[in-house]
Design a protein around this motif. Structure first.
Motif, PDB file in Angstrom:
ATOM      1  N   ALA A   1       0.859  -1.199   0.000  1.00 48.25           N
ATOM      2  CA  ALA A   1       0.000   0.000   0.000  1.00 48.25           C
ATOM      3  C   ALA A   1       0.887   1.239   0.000  1.00 48.25           C
ATOM      4  CB  ALA A   1      -0.906   0.004   1.231  1.00 48.25           C
ATOM      5  N   HIS A   2       0.361   2.337  -0.512  1.00 51.80           N
ATOM      6  CA  HIS A   2       1.118   3.592  -0.511  1.00 51.80           C
ATOM      7  C   HIS A   2       0.307   4.672   0.202  1.00 51.80           C
ATOM      8  CE1 HIS A   2      -0.657   5.647  -4.346  1.00 51.80           C
ATOM      9  NE2 HIS A   2      -1.530   4.837  -3.822  1.00 51.80           N
ATOM     10  N   VAL A   3       0.799   5.894   0.151  1.00 50.61           N
ATOM     11  CA  VAL A   3       0.091   7.030   0.758  1.00 50.61           C
ATOM     12  C   VAL A   3      -0.313   7.948  -0.407  1.00 50.61           C
ATOM     13  CG1 VAL A   3       0.248   8.941   2.398  1.00 50.61           C
ATOM     14  CG2 VAL A   3       1.502   6.830   2.837  1.00 50.61           C
ATOM     15  N   PRO A   4      -1.498   7.731  -0.968  1.00 49.60           N
ATOM     16  CA  PRO A   4      -1.823   8.434  -2.212  1.00 49.60           C
ATOM     17  C   PRO A   4      -1.910   9.940  -2.054  1.00 49.60           C
ATOM     18  CG  PRO A   4      -3.753   7.281  -1.360  1.00 49.60           C
ATOM     19  CD  PRO A   4      -2.596   6.889  -0.503  1.00 49.60           C
ATOM     20  N   GLU A   5      -2.205  10.384  -0.852  1.00 52.01           N
ATOM     21  CA  GLU A   5      -2.399  11.820  -0.673  1.00 52.01           C
ATOM     22  C   GLU A   5      -1.927  12.244   0.703  1.00 52.01           C
ATOM     23  OE1 GLU A   5      -6.283  13.015  -1.736  1.00 52.01           O
ATOM     24  OE2 GLU A   5      -5.878  15.119  -1.314  1.00 52.01           O
ATOM     25  N   TYR A   6      -1.075  13.241   0.737  1.00 47.25           N
ATOM     26  CA  TYR A   6      -0.659  13.810   2.026  1.00 47.25           C
ATOM     27  C   TYR A   6      -0.223  15.228   1.762  1.00 47.25           C
ATOM     28  CZ  TYR A   6       4.060  12.737   0.328  1.00 47.25           C
ATOM     29  OH  TYR A   6       5.194  12.665  -0.426  1.00 47.25           O
ATOM     30  N   SER A   7      -1.068  16.146   1.951  1.00 48.48           N
ATOM     31  CA  SER A   7      -0.747  17.547   1.714  1.00 48.48           C
ATOM     32  C   SER A   7      -0.041  17.775   0.378  1.00 48.48           C
ATOM     33  CB  SER A   7       0.119  18.128   2.835  1.00 48.48           C
ATOM     34  OG  SER A   7       0.383  19.488   2.527  1.00 48.48           O
ATOM     35  N   PRO A   8      -0.786  17.832  -0.700  1.00 48.64           N
ATOM     36  CA  PRO A   8      -0.165  18.219  -1.980  1.00 48.64           C
ATOM     37  C   PRO A   8       0.416  19.629  -1.905  1.00 48.64           C
ATOM     38  CG  PRO A   8      -2.578  18.237  -2.146  1.00 48.64           C
ATOM     39  CD  PRO A   8      -2.238  17.627  -0.818  1.00 48.64           C
ATOM     40  N   TYR A   9      -0.069  20.400  -0.899  1.00 52.31           N
ATOM     41  CA  TYR A   9       0.407  21.786  -0.738  1.00 52.31           C
ATOM     42  C   TYR A   9       1.885  21.804  -0.380  1.00 52.31           C
ATOM     43  CZ  TYR A   9      -4.577  21.703  -0.276  1.00 52.31           C
ATOM     44  OH  TYR A   9      -5.895  21.426  -0.498  1.00 52.31           O
ATOM     45  N   ALA A  10       2.329  20.790   0.387  1.00 54.91           N
ATOM     46  CA  ALA A  10       3.743  20.758   0.793  1.00 54.91           C
ATOM     47  C   ALA A  10       4.629  20.795  -0.452  1.00 54.91           C
ATOM     48  CB  ALA A  10       4.021  19.493   1.606  1.00 54.91           C
TER      49      ALA A  10
ATOM     50  N   ALA B   1       7.777  23.927  -4.607  1.00 54.70           N
ATOM     51  CA  ALA B   1       8.063  24.287  -6.010  1.00 54.70           C
ATOM     52  C   ALA B   1       8.026  25.813  -6.151  1.00 54.70           C
ATOM     53  CB  ALA B   1       7.049  23.624  -6.944  1.00 54.70           C
ATOM     54  N   VAL B   2       7.046  26.437  -5.521  1.00 53.15           N
ATOM     55  CA  VAL B   2       6.922  27.902  -5.600  1.00 53.15           C
ATOM     56  C   VAL B   2       8.099  28.563  -4.865  1.00 53.15           C
ATOM     57  CG1 VAL B   2       5.490  29.897  -5.020  1.00 53.15           C
ATOM     58  CG2 VAL B   2       4.405  27.769  -5.759  1.00 53.15           C
ATOM     59  N   ALA B   3       8.457  27.997  -3.708  1.00 55.11           N
ATOM     60  CA  ALA B   3       9.583  28.564  -2.937  1.00 55.11           C
ATOM     61  C   ALA B   3      10.857  28.548  -3.779  1.00 55.11           C
ATOM     62  CB  ALA B   3       9.783  27.769  -1.649  1.00 55.11           C
TER      63      ALA B   3
ATOM     64  N   ALA C   1       2.420  17.313   6.140  1.00 55.74           N
ATOM     65  CA  ALA C   1       2.646  16.156   5.271  1.00 55.74           C
ATOM     66  C   ALA C   1       3.111  14.949   6.088  1.00 55.74           C
ATOM     67  CB  ALA C   1       3.674  16.503   4.189  1.00 55.74           C
ATOM     68  N   LEU C   2       4.022  15.182   7.039  1.00 52.06           N
ATOM     69  CA  LEU C   2       4.530  14.071   7.856  1.00 52.06           C
ATOM     70  C   LEU C   2       3.415  13.471   8.708  1.00 52.06           C
ATOM     71  CD1 LEU C   2       7.945  15.646   8.900  1.00 52.06           C
ATOM     72  CD2 LEU C   2       7.629  13.690   7.383  1.00 52.06           C
ATOM     73  N   THR C   3       2.517  14.331   9.198  1.00 53.00           N
ATOM     74  CA  THR C   3       1.364  13.842   9.966  1.00 53.00           C
ATOM     75  C   THR C   3       0.489  12.969   9.065  1.00 53.00           C
ATOM     76  OG1 THR C   3       1.391  15.866  11.280  1.00 53.00           O
ATOM     77  CG2 THR C   3      -0.628  14.558  11.382  1.00 53.00           C
ATOM     78  N   GLY C   4       0.258  13.434   7.840  1.00 47.75           N
ATOM     79  CA  GLY C   4      -0.582  12.696   6.898  1.00 47.75           C
ATOM     80  C   GLY C   4       0.038  11.364   6.497  1.00 47.75           C
ATOM     81  N   ILE C   5       1.344  11.379   6.239  1.00 45.21           N
ATOM     82  CA  ILE C   5       2.042  10.134   5.859  1.00 45.21           C
ATOM     83  C   ILE C   5       1.930   9.117   6.990  1.00 45.21           C
ATOM     84  CG2 ILE C   5       4.324   9.116   5.426  1.00 45.21           C
ATOM     85  CD1 ILE C   5       5.069  11.757   3.985  1.00 45.21           C
ATOM     86  N   ALA C   6       2.201   9.574   8.225  1.00 45.68           N
ATOM     87  CA  ALA C   6       2.172   8.664   9.376  1.00 45.68           C
ATOM     88  C   ALA C   6       0.760   8.118   9.587  1.00 45.68           C
ATOM     89  CB  ALA C   6       2.660   9.398  10.627  1.00 45.68           C
ATOM     90  N   ALA C   7      -0.250   8.988   9.492  1.00 46.59           N
ATOM     91  CA  ALA C   7      -1.631   8.550   9.743  1.00 46.59           C
ATOM     92  C   ALA C   7      -2.063   7.496   8.723  1.00 46.59           C
ATOM     93  CB  ALA C   7      -2.575   9.752   9.697  1.00 46.59           C
ATOM     94  N   THR C   8      -1.757   7.721   7.446  1.00 44.09           N
ATOM     95  CA  THR C   8      -2.169   6.765   6.407  1.00 44.09           C
ATOM     96  C   THR C   8      -1.395   5.457   6.528  1.00 44.09           C
ATOM     97  OG1 THR C   8      -2.695   8.614   4.969  1.00 44.09           O
ATOM     98  CG2 THR C   8      -2.501   6.475   3.912  1.00 44.09           C
TER      99      THR C   8
END
Ligand code: NAD
Length: 353
Positions: free
Chosen positions: A94-103, A108-110, A302-309
């Motif tokens: 299984a993977h983590v399909p979504e975790y803050s795409p904003y990160a 990229a903008v930075a 993003a790290l919170t999202g990765i860990a949760a999924t």
């Protein structure tokens, strides 16, 4: 579930521990998964890996022989695992399909702003007390054309920011996302996108059809002062051709969070080593190239999202359920993008084979 966590670092370990609570036994190692380190997982039910880990067929064979039946990828991308072989062995992945795409979009903008407004030079000059501005001229993003290659979750998040700056956004993707069309983003061919854009940002996955999507021919199409941003996967851009395009002034600059041969380089301490990769050294030495070491995902959210999924996947497997984020052999690196398309619940169009 007893899980061996490879490539665990100080920045992601606390998030995994917090998400797991006492439900799983997580043993962490900073070491990458390789044919040699696969033995560490002996006696475990599952492993959790990141992008630099080697999940090729021989490594999967060794893991399977040791009893591993579950692999949780702590990443969205899955080009580093042989899914076909995992399926043949009966290892569930299984993977983590979504975790803050904003990160990733915001990184990229930075990078774009840092390069465009010459912030690194500005800081160096500031410290030297050289307050002349002669070398620091940038350009407005407002009014420029921005090309987005791949309008999935991250591409659309990036496009929204560019629209906020007042840019016109063009996109290239075999699948047109309703969300992008609603934002006024215009889909064009890759050639038109490259010929007309001032900024080009890559947000498609790496697979057989996107490997070297940007090569010598495509760089020739681009504007001579254009900036290319790659926060997706290194091999989507042909590194040698990129270097030639920069040297021959076919393009203006490059912002790279990923590098074609980043495995064994990024995420590690090489302070006492002499790096031998000539292409990397060349790129790093160029004034109009900005490189970060695959850190676009590195935000607390993003790290919170990765860990949760990741932990949710382990929860499902422990209870004998299928994880909603399991991958199948036909989603492998060799997948064909000329296939049917379905919508995901978030109304972004996704591929289904
Ligand atoms: P996503 O699946 O939501 O979107 C990918 C989009 O690319 C889809 O719309 C797909 O149709 C499109 N696509 C496929 N082939 C294409 C082609 N030939 N030309 C143009 N578009 C094409 O994925 P996402 O969550 O937006 O992530 C995109 C990529 O970002 C991931 O695959 C991963 O490689 C990369 N990523 C990098 C980091 C980082 O830290 N640098 C972190 C997360 C993800």
């Amino acid at each position: 579930m007893k899980t061996f966590v490879y490539s665990a670092h100080a920045y992601d370990r606390p998030f995994l521990e917090e998400a797991s609570g006492k439900r799983h036994t997580l043993i962490f190692s900073e070491e990458k998964l390789t044919i040699d380190t696969a033995r560490y997982a002996l006696g475990f039910d599952a492993i959790a890996v990141f992008t630099a880990d080697d999940c090729s067929a021989p490594v999967l064979d060794k893991l399977y022989a040791q009893g591993i039946r579950y692999i949780a990828l702590r990443s969205a991308g899955y080009d580093h695992i042989n899914l076909h072989h995992a399926a043949q062995l009966g290892i569930r992945v299984a993977h983590v399909p979504e975790y803050s795409p904003y990160a990733i979009a915001e990184h990229a903008v930075a990078m774009l702003m840092m390069m465009n407004r010459k912030l690194l030079d500005a800081q160096l000059l500031m410290k030297l007390q050289d307050f002349r501005l002669d070398t620091l001229t940038g350009f407005d993003i407002h009014g420029k054309k921005v090309g987005v290659i791949g309008t999935g979750k991250i591409g659309v998040a990036f496009a929204r920011i560019m629209l906020g700056f007042g840019a016109t956004v063009l996109a290239s993707d075999p699948v047109q996302a309703e969300e992008a069309i609603a934002l006024g983003i215009q889909y064009v061919s890759l050639e038109e996108l490259l010929r007309t854009s001032d900024i080009v940002s890559v947000h498609c996955p790496l697979n057989e059809t996107t490997k070297y999507l940007l090569s010598a021919k495509q760089f020739l199409w681009m504007k001579s002062d254009s900036i290319v941003i790659n926060t997706s996967r290194g091999a989507i851009v042909n590194t040698r051709d990129l270097i030639a395009a920069l040297e021959d002034k076919k393009i203006g600059g490059a912002c790279l969070d990923v590098y074609e041969r980043e495995k064994g380089l990024f995420f590690e301490d090489h302070r006492n080593d002499i790096i031998q990769d000539e292409d990397f050294l060349k790129l790093r030495g160029m004034k109009n190239v900005l490189i970060t070491g695959h850190q676009a995902f590195l935000t607390r959210e993003a790290l919170t999202g990765i860990a949760a999924t990741t932990v949710h996947t382990l929860d499902c497997w422990q209870l004998g359920y299928k994880s909603p984020h399991e991958l199948h052999a036909d989603e492998s690196f060799t997948r064909n993008v000329n296939t049917t398309h379905t919508k995901d619940p978030g109304s972004i169009t996704v591929l289904s084979i």
